[in-house]
Enzyme design. Structure first.
Site, mmCIF file in Angstrom:
data_model
loop_
_atom_site.group_PDB
_atom_site.id
_atom_site.type_symbol
_atom_site.label_atom_id
_atom_site.label_comp_id
_atom_site.label_asym_id
_atom_site.label_seq_id
_atom_site.Cartn_x
_atom_site.Cartn_y
_atom_site.Cartn_z
ATOM 1 N N ASP A 167 0.809 -1.225 0.000
ATOM 2 C CA ASP A 167 0.000 0.000 0.000
ATOM 3 C C ASP A 167 0.841 1.274 0.000
ATOM 4 O O ASP A 167 0.459 2.296 0.576
ATOM 5 C CB ASP A 167 -0.962 0.026 1.202
ATOM 6 C CG ASP A 167 -1.848 -1.201 1.233
ATOM 7 O OD1 ASP A 167 -2.203 -1.681 0.144
ATOM 8 O OD2 ASP A 167 -2.164 -1.681 2.332
ATOM 9 N N LYS B 295 1.888 2.021 -5.131
ATOM 10 C CA LYS B 295 2.489 1.450 -6.346
ATOM 11 C C LYS B 295 1.604 1.740 -7.560
ATOM 12 O O LYS B 295 2.091 2.066 -8.641
ATOM 13 C CB LYS B 295 2.665 -0.071 -6.190
ATOM 14 C CG LYS B 295 3.617 -0.455 -5.078
ATOM 15 C CD LYS B 295 3.710 -1.961 -4.903
ATOM 16 C CE LYS B 295 2.465 -2.603 -4.337
ATOM 17 N NZ LYS B 295 2.179 -2.261 -2.930
ATOM 18 N N GLY C 2 -4.447 -4.399 -3.674
ATOM 19 C CA GLY C 2 -5.425 -3.362 -3.986
ATOM 20 C C GLY C 2 -4.656 -2.126 -4.395
ATOM 21 O O GLY C 2 -3.994 -1.513 -3.571
ATOM 22 N N HIS C 3 -4.679 -1.807 -5.663
ATOM 23 C CA HIS C 3 -3.906 -0.678 -6.180
ATOM 24 C C HIS C 3 -4.872 0.419 -6.636
ATOM 25 O O HIS C 3 -5.688 0.201 -7.527
ATOM 26 C CB HIS C 3 -3.014 -1.120 -7.349
ATOM 27 C CG HIS C 3 -2.042 -2.194 -6.950
ATOM 28 N ND1 HIS C 3 -1.286 -2.879 -7.863
ATOM 29 C CD2 HIS C 3 -1.704 -2.687 -5.742
ATOM 30 C CE1 HIS C 3 -0.520 -3.746 -7.218
ATOM 31 N NE2 HIS C 3 -0.765 -3.657 -5.929
ATOM 32 N N GLN D 147 1.967 -6.429 -3.310
ATOM 33 C CA GLN D 147 2.489 -6.620 -1.961
ATOM 34 C C GLN D 147 3.829 -5.861 -1.824
ATOM 35 O O GLN D 147 3.986 -4.842 -2.457
ATOM 36 C CB GLN D 147 2.643 -8.119 -1.623
ATOM 37 C CG GLN D 147 1.332 -8.836 -1.380
ATOM 38 C CD GLN D 147 0.568 -9.140 -2.641
ATOM 39 O OE1 GLN D 147 1.080 -9.753 -3.553
ATOM 40 N NE2 GLN D 147 -0.668 -8.718 -2.692
#
Ligand code: GDP
Ligand code: IMO
Ligand code: MG
Length: 420
Positions: A12, A15, A39-40, A219
């Site tokens: 988080d 990225k 989750g991007h 990640q």
């Protein structure tokens, strides 16, 4: 030819935003590891996109978006994500998925839940079935995307369901019906058929044509199964090695390896976190940075930036440049602390270790910086940043020895300084 974006801490770091920017110049973007535990987030023209499986490079029309062989794919989630993009008029004709990617089955998700329930020391997984799916891959009982189309598919499912049900039954959990799974997954397979391909060959065709490829890390380094804070990690290698094995791109093709971090730090899930501020400061950072999980909505643990851990990340990934996000957020504080060393029983050094006992015997050594950066969202050159921000960023660079190439000045796509 091939640039890489990697998370340097516990995930988080922003990225997605950096990938979105870099993919404007890339012909191909590829996800290499993990699954929908990621989750991007990308904010485009007031619209928020949250990517879990599909490379966020898909937002750039003309950029091919590939799910590589190292990813674990929940087809239901993937189809929802594709449908959501379609509904937002995003072109998905350039989407591809590796025939060798592993498939997350319903029993993986249930097993993740069961294992977390019975674990004495909880990991705090995302409960998306990631660990159990990678377990089956390593155990060689996993089902790959190409198996969905093979004559062995039904027997593979039956065999897996049979052995998993023994465990579910033993713990009094709901068991699975293999025929229902077969029916459901055949429907997914039909939907996804046209996107499935040999992505390794595809990527190498791009390399031969000298097309720019961007590898989208998911990640982060300290969540790496080998190099992270085991057992409080994810079940893949989000570090540089996983990028190569998860895409089929050899090391000699790699160019820039960008490490993404925030000007502070955060962690979701359990595990050691030496600069955590489990207090008012942490709460303030969480609110200022909107630090709630993109995937699970869990409040993120927040704290100061840890340069000892960052230096380790630079080292194990061979980072060539840094992207520091949320400089605007940290600049809203009056005073900022930066961890510049660990004090291990009186010995002050920059030695990072993933050993929990070692970390438990360390205390962070901080330097203090002035905050109050003001509104920096429209600044486009590093030299135009306020002095306090410059001092903070210079110290990061000085201590880890890797140049800062991107500075995040806000959540929107445009809120970024690209350092010349
Ligand atoms: P990822 O998983 O590494 O892609 O990061 P996430 O999307 O889970 O979390 C990063 C969050 O920070 C998202 O909500 C982004 O919109 C936001 N973000 C990224 N860069 C910046 C920045 O420079 N400033 C601010 N204020 N928000 C940012
Ligand atoms: P992105 O790509 C933050 C964490 C989970 C948990 C641990 C293991 O958005 O940075 P898992 O479900 O993978 O078995 O959970 O890893 N985790 C993440 N934390 N960002 C992520 O992805 C994460 N993916 C996994 O919270 O602590
Ligand atoms: Mg995230």
């Amino acid at each position: 030819m091939v640039d890489v974006v990697i998370g340097t801490f516990f995930g988080d770091e922003g990225k997605g935003k950096i990938i979105d920017f870099l993919s404007q110049n890339a012909k191909v973007s590829v996800r290499c590891t993990g699954g929908n535990n990621a989750g991007h987030t990308i904010n485009v023209n007031g619209k928020k996109f949250a990517f879990h499986l599909i490379p966020s490079g898909i937002l750039n029309k003309g950029t091919k978006a590939i799910i590589g062989n190292g990813v674990v794919v929940n087809p239901k989630v993937l189809i929802e994500e594709l449908e959501n993009l379609k509904a937002n008029n995003i072109d998905i004709s350039n989407f591809y998925i590796s025939d060798k990617a592993q498939v997350i089955m319903p029993y993986h998700v249930a097993m993740d839940e069961l294992q977390e329930d019975i674990r004495e020391n909880k990991i705090g997984t995302t409960k998306r079935g990631i660990g159990p799916s990678y377990c089956d891959k390593i155990d060689r009982s996993g089902i790959r995307i190409e198996d969905l189309y093979s004559k062995n598919f039904e027997s593979l499912v039956r065999e897996n369901v049979k052995s998993k049900n023994v465990i579910f039954k033993n713990y009094g959990y709901k068991t699975f019906n293999s025929e229902e799974i077969i029916k459901e997954y055949k429907e997914y397979a039909e939907y996804l058929k046209s996107y499935v391909t040999d992505t390794v060959s595809m990527l190498h065709e791009s390399i031969e044509k000298k097309e720019k490829i961007l590898c989208e890390g998911a990640q982060a380094t300290l969540l790496d199964i080998d190099l992270g804070s085991y057992p409080y990690v994810t079940s893949s290698n989000p570090t540089i090695g996983g990028i190569c094995s998860g895409s089929g791109i050899g090391a000699k093709y790699l160019g820039e390896v960008y490490g993404v971090l925030k000007a502070y730090s955060s962690r979701v899930g359990e595990g050691p976190y030496i600069t955590e501020q489990n207090n008012e400061i942490g709460d303030t950072i969480r609110e200022l940075g909107h630090e709630y999980g993109t995937t699970t909505k869990r409040p993120r643990r927040c704290g100061w930036l840890d340069l000892v851990a960052l230096k380790y990340s630079c080292m194990v990934n061979g980072l060539t440049g840094l992207a520091v996000n949320h400089v605007d957020t940290i600049g809203k504080l009056d005073k900022i602390k930066l961890c510049v060393a660990y004090n291990h029983n009186g010995d002050i050094n920059m030695k990072y270790s993933t050993n929990a006992e070692y970390i438990a015997n360390c205390s962070p050594v901080y330097e203090e910086f002035e905050g109050n950066f003001g509104d920096i969202s429209k600044i486009k050159r590093r030299e135009d940043l306020p002095e306090n921000a410059k001092k903070y960023l210079n110290r990061i660079e000085e201590l880890v020895g890797v140049p800062i190439k991107f500075i995040g000045t806000g959540a929107d796509r445009e809120d970024m300084i690209v350092v010349e």
